[in-house]
Design a protein around this motif. Structure first.
Motif, PDB file in Angstrom:
ATOM      1  N   HIS A 137       0.862  -1.183   0.000  1.00  0.00           N
ATOM      2  CA  HIS A 137       0.000   0.000   0.000  1.00  0.00           C
ATOM      3  C   HIS A 137       0.899   1.233   0.000  1.00  0.00           C
ATOM      4  O   HIS A 137       1.671   1.443   0.929  1.00  0.00           O
ATOM      5  CB  HIS A 137      -0.922  -0.007   1.224  1.00  0.00           C
ATOM      6  N   LYS A 138       0.803   2.033  -1.043  1.00  0.00           N
ATOM      7  CA  LYS A 138       1.733   3.139  -1.234  1.00  0.00           C
ATOM      8  C   LYS A 138       1.081   4.507  -1.053  1.00  0.00           C
ATOM      9  O   LYS A 138       1.546   5.504  -1.588  1.00  0.00           O
ATOM     10  CB  LYS A 138       2.358   3.033  -2.625  1.00  0.00           C
ATOM     11  N   THR A 170       1.186  10.937  15.689  1.00  0.00           N
ATOM     12  CA  THR A 170       1.743  12.288  15.782  1.00  0.00           C
ATOM     13  C   THR A 170       2.367  12.715  14.446  1.00  0.00           C
ATOM     14  O   THR A 170       2.223  13.867  14.026  1.00  0.00           O
ATOM     15  CB  THR A 170       2.813  12.345  16.892  1.00  0.00           C
ATOM     16  N   MET A 171       3.022  11.773  13.784  1.00  0.00           N
ATOM     17  CA  MET A 171       3.659  12.056  12.502  1.00  0.00           C
ATOM     18  C   MET A 171       2.631  12.317  11.405  1.00  0.00           C
ATOM     19  O   MET A 171       2.742  13.258  10.628  1.00  0.00           O
ATOM     20  CB  MET A 171       4.558  10.883  12.084  1.00  0.00           C
ATOM     21  N   ASN A 172       1.616  11.436  11.356  1.00  0.00           N
ATOM     22  CA  ASN A 172       0.629  11.508  10.281  1.00  0.00           C
ATOM     23  C   ASN A 172      -0.645  10.789  10.723  1.00  0.00           C
ATOM     24  O   ASN A 172      -0.729   9.558  10.619  1.00  0.00           O
ATOM     25  CB  ASN A 172       1.194  10.880   9.010  1.00  0.00           C
ATOM     26  N   PRO A 173      -1.640  11.506  11.214  1.00  0.00           N
ATOM     27  CA  PRO A 173      -2.880  10.881  11.690  1.00  0.00           C
ATOM     28  C   PRO A 173      -3.570  10.023  10.632  1.00  0.00           C
ATOM     29  O   PRO A 173      -4.129   8.971  10.950  1.00  0.00           O
ATOM     30  CB  PRO A 173      -3.744  12.078  12.096  1.00  0.00           C
ATOM     31  N   ASP A 174      -3.533  10.463   9.376  1.00  0.00           N
ATOM     32  CA  ASP A 174      -4.173   9.690   8.307  1.00  0.00           C
ATOM     33  C   ASP A 174      -3.487   8.343   8.110  1.00  0.00           C
ATOM     34  O   ASP A 174      -4.144   7.325   7.867  1.00  0.00           O
ATOM     35  CB  ASP A 174      -4.148  10.480   6.996  1.00  0.00           C
ATOM     36  N   ALA A 175      -2.159   8.350   8.218  1.00  0.00           N
ATOM     37  CA  ALA A 175      -1.409   7.104   8.074  1.00  0.00           C
ATOM     38  C   ALA A 175      -1.730   6.144   9.210  1.00  0.00           C
ATOM     39  O   ALA A 175      -1.848   4.926   8.999  1.00  0.00           O
ATOM     40  CB  ALA A 175       0.090   7.392   8.032  1.00  0.00           C
ATOM     41  N   ALA A 176      -1.873   6.671  10.418  1.00  0.00           N
ATOM     42  CA  ALA A 176      -2.213   5.835  11.573  1.00  0.00           C
ATOM     43  C   ALA A 176      -3.586   5.200  11.396  1.00  0.00           C
ATOM     44  O   ALA A 176      -3.788   4.016  11.690  1.00  0.00           O
ATOM     45  CB  ALA A 176      -2.162   6.666  12.851  1.00  0.00           C
ATOM     46  N   THR A 177      -4.532   5.997  10.898  1.00  0.00           N
ATOM     47  CA  THR A 177      -5.889   5.477  10.661  1.00  0.00           C
ATOM     48  C   THR A 177      -5.864   4.398   9.585  1.00  0.00           C
ATOM     49  O   THR A 177      -6.511   3.352   9.714  1.00  0.00           O
ATOM     50  CB  THR A 177      -6.826   6.616  10.237  1.00  0.00           C
ATOM     51  N   ALA A 178      -5.096   4.640   8.524  1.00  0.00           N
ATOM     52  CA  ALA A 178      -4.993   3.662   7.438  1.00  0.00           C
ATOM     53  C   ALA A 178      -4.331   2.372   7.927  1.00  0.00           C
ATOM     54  O   ALA A 178      -4.748   1.267   7.563  1.00  0.00           O
ATOM     55  CB  ALA A 178      -4.200   4.261   6.280  1.00  0.00           C
ATOM     56  N   GLY A 181      -6.625   0.163   9.657  1.00  0.00           N
ATOM     57  CA  GLY A 181      -7.593  -0.423   8.742  1.00  0.00           C
ATOM     58  C   GLY A 181      -7.113  -1.690   8.069  1.00  0.00           C
ATOM     59  O   GLY A 181      -7.916  -2.444   7.500  1.00  0.00           O
ATOM     60  N   TYR A 182      -5.800  -1.965   8.118  1.00  0.00           N
ATOM     61  CA  TYR A 182      -5.241  -3.160   7.504  1.00  0.00           C
ATOM     62  C   TYR A 182      -5.204  -4.347   8.462  1.00  0.00           C
ATOM     63  O   TYR A 182      -4.512  -5.333   8.219  1.00  0.00           O
ATOM     64  CB  TYR A 182      -3.825  -2.871   6.994  1.00  0.00           C
ATOM     65  N   LYS A 183      -5.920  -4.252   9.586  1.00  0.00           N
ATOM     66  CA  LYS A 183      -6.006  -5.323  10.583  1.00  0.00           C
ATOM     67  C   LYS A 183      -4.629  -5.716  11.121  1.00  0.00           C
ATOM     68  O   LYS A 183      -4.124  -6.810  10.842  1.00  0.00           O
ATOM     69  CB  LYS A 183      -6.703  -6.547   9.997  1.00  0.00           C
ATOM     70  N   PRO A 184      -3.988  -4.831  11.886  1.00  0.00           N
ATOM     71  CA  PRO A 184      -2.637  -5.116  12.402  1.00  0.00           C
ATOM     72  C   PRO A 184      -2.551  -6.361  13.270  1.00  0.00           C
ATOM     73  O   PRO A 184      -1.479  -6.929  13.419  1.00  0.00           O
ATOM     74  CB  PRO A 184      -2.292  -3.848  13.202  1.00  0.00           C
TER      75      PRO A 184
END
Length: 329
Positions: A137-138, A170-178, A181-184
């Motif tokens: 996922h890029k 803290t770095m990137n809220p959108d990245a954390a949300t994404a 979403g990938y089921k860590p």
């Protein structure tokens, strides 16, 4: 479906399979043809191979971890090779089974797993860990993001996982949300079942196998299959000879990992609570080690079966040998 002059050699493929079954009667070798074409000889579609020696070796000497992936066959006929690789007691790859199929799709993968399930008697898959690849996922790129991703994925416990996730947020809220979403829970170490005795979260094992047979993948199916068989037979023999020469109590690669933990143990400050329960300060972390239960709150010992540096420090505190605390499996 594969196409080309390969089908003119169907009888040779059938003869090759018959020879394999005679030489190794306990092996699982399944050939599928496309009956919809009504051709004679039939049109080749799929072939699954799992030799008896590999089945036995995986059941008796490997962790119950299976890594699966597919790779392209590098001939004008096309098609793909699906393969499954395990991990042996020395933490090395253990090729287990492979199949020539028309391509990576739901039907070919389902058929492959059904064959694997039957030949290894996996039942419903209880007690088995399967690792597969996923497309990258890029949406969020950059070296910093990449490093943070791996920091999260490789965290052995949920406390470290949470801290790393907070850093990503803290770095990137959108990245954390994404990321969430990938089921860590399916690919992060913090959520792995420690009973599998592995911390593998990537398909590197099977990709190593794909690279190992890269030359064979350029050949006609019969020559490719024979190359794979011969190369693996030689590999197993050499690995067996290496282990017969080993004089240490532990397998060589396990011993190397333990030696690394011994070096880090010098930085641990041990405070005993009982004869088996200890508090350990390591850098800025405070951990609890239970030598009787063979656990540490870092979860690395629990997951690998090899004492972590915190546990090694406690073992040395009692003037005992760390090798005696390595899990037998």
């Amino acid at each position: 479906m594969l196409h080309g002059s390969m089908y003119e050699h169907y009888n040779k493929i059938g003869g090759y399979i018959a020879a394999l079954k005679r030489s190794s009667p306990g092996s699982t070798i399944e050939l599928v043809t496309d009956i919809s074409t009504h051709q004679n000889p039939p049109v080749f579609k799929r072939l699954f191979i799992c030799f008896e020696a590999l089945q036995k070796g995986w059941k008796e000497g490997c962790r119950k971890v299976l890594c699966v992936d597919g790779c392209f066959l590098k001939t004008f006929l096309g098609g793909q090779l699906l393969s499954v690789v395990g991990r042996d007691g020395n933490d090395q790859i253990f090729p287990l089974a492979w199949a020539v199929v028309e391509g990576e799709n739901n039907l070919s993968w389902e058929w492959f797993f059904v064959q694997l399930q039957m030949c290894l008697y996996l039942g419903e898959g209880d007690g088995i860990c399967i690792i597969s690849n996923e497309h990258q996922h890029k949406a969020h790129r950059g070296e910093e993001m990449k490093l943070q991703f791996w920091k999260i994925a490789k965290s052995y416990n949920k406390a470290d996982y949470t801290d790393a996730m907070d850093e990503l947020n803290t770095m990137n809220p959108d990245a954390a949300t994404a990321f969430k979403g990938y089921k860590p829970e399916c690919f992060c170490r913090a959520f792995l079942d420690p009973s599998f005795r592995t911390d593998a979260i990537t398909s590197n094992m099977v990709e190593t196998f794909n690279g190992y047979i890269i030359n064979a993948r350029t050949k006609h199916i019969l020559y490719m299959l024979e190359d794979i068989r011969a190369n693996l037979m030689q590999r197993l023999m050499l690995k067996r000879l290496d282990m017969q020469k080993c004089t240490s109590t532990l397998c060589p690669k396990i011993q190397m990992k333990l030696e690394t933990e011994k070096e880090k143990a010098a930085n641990c400050d041990v405070t005993p609570s009982t004869e088996t329960l200890f508090n350990v300060n390591y850098c800025l972390d405070q951990l609890v080690v239970n030598l009787e239960a063979r656990t540490c709150t870092c979860r690395k010992w629990d997951m690998l079966g090899i004492p972590c540096c915190h546990a090694v420090a406690c073992i040395f505190f009692l003037h005992k040998e760390a090798e005696d605390f390595v899990h037998e499996s």
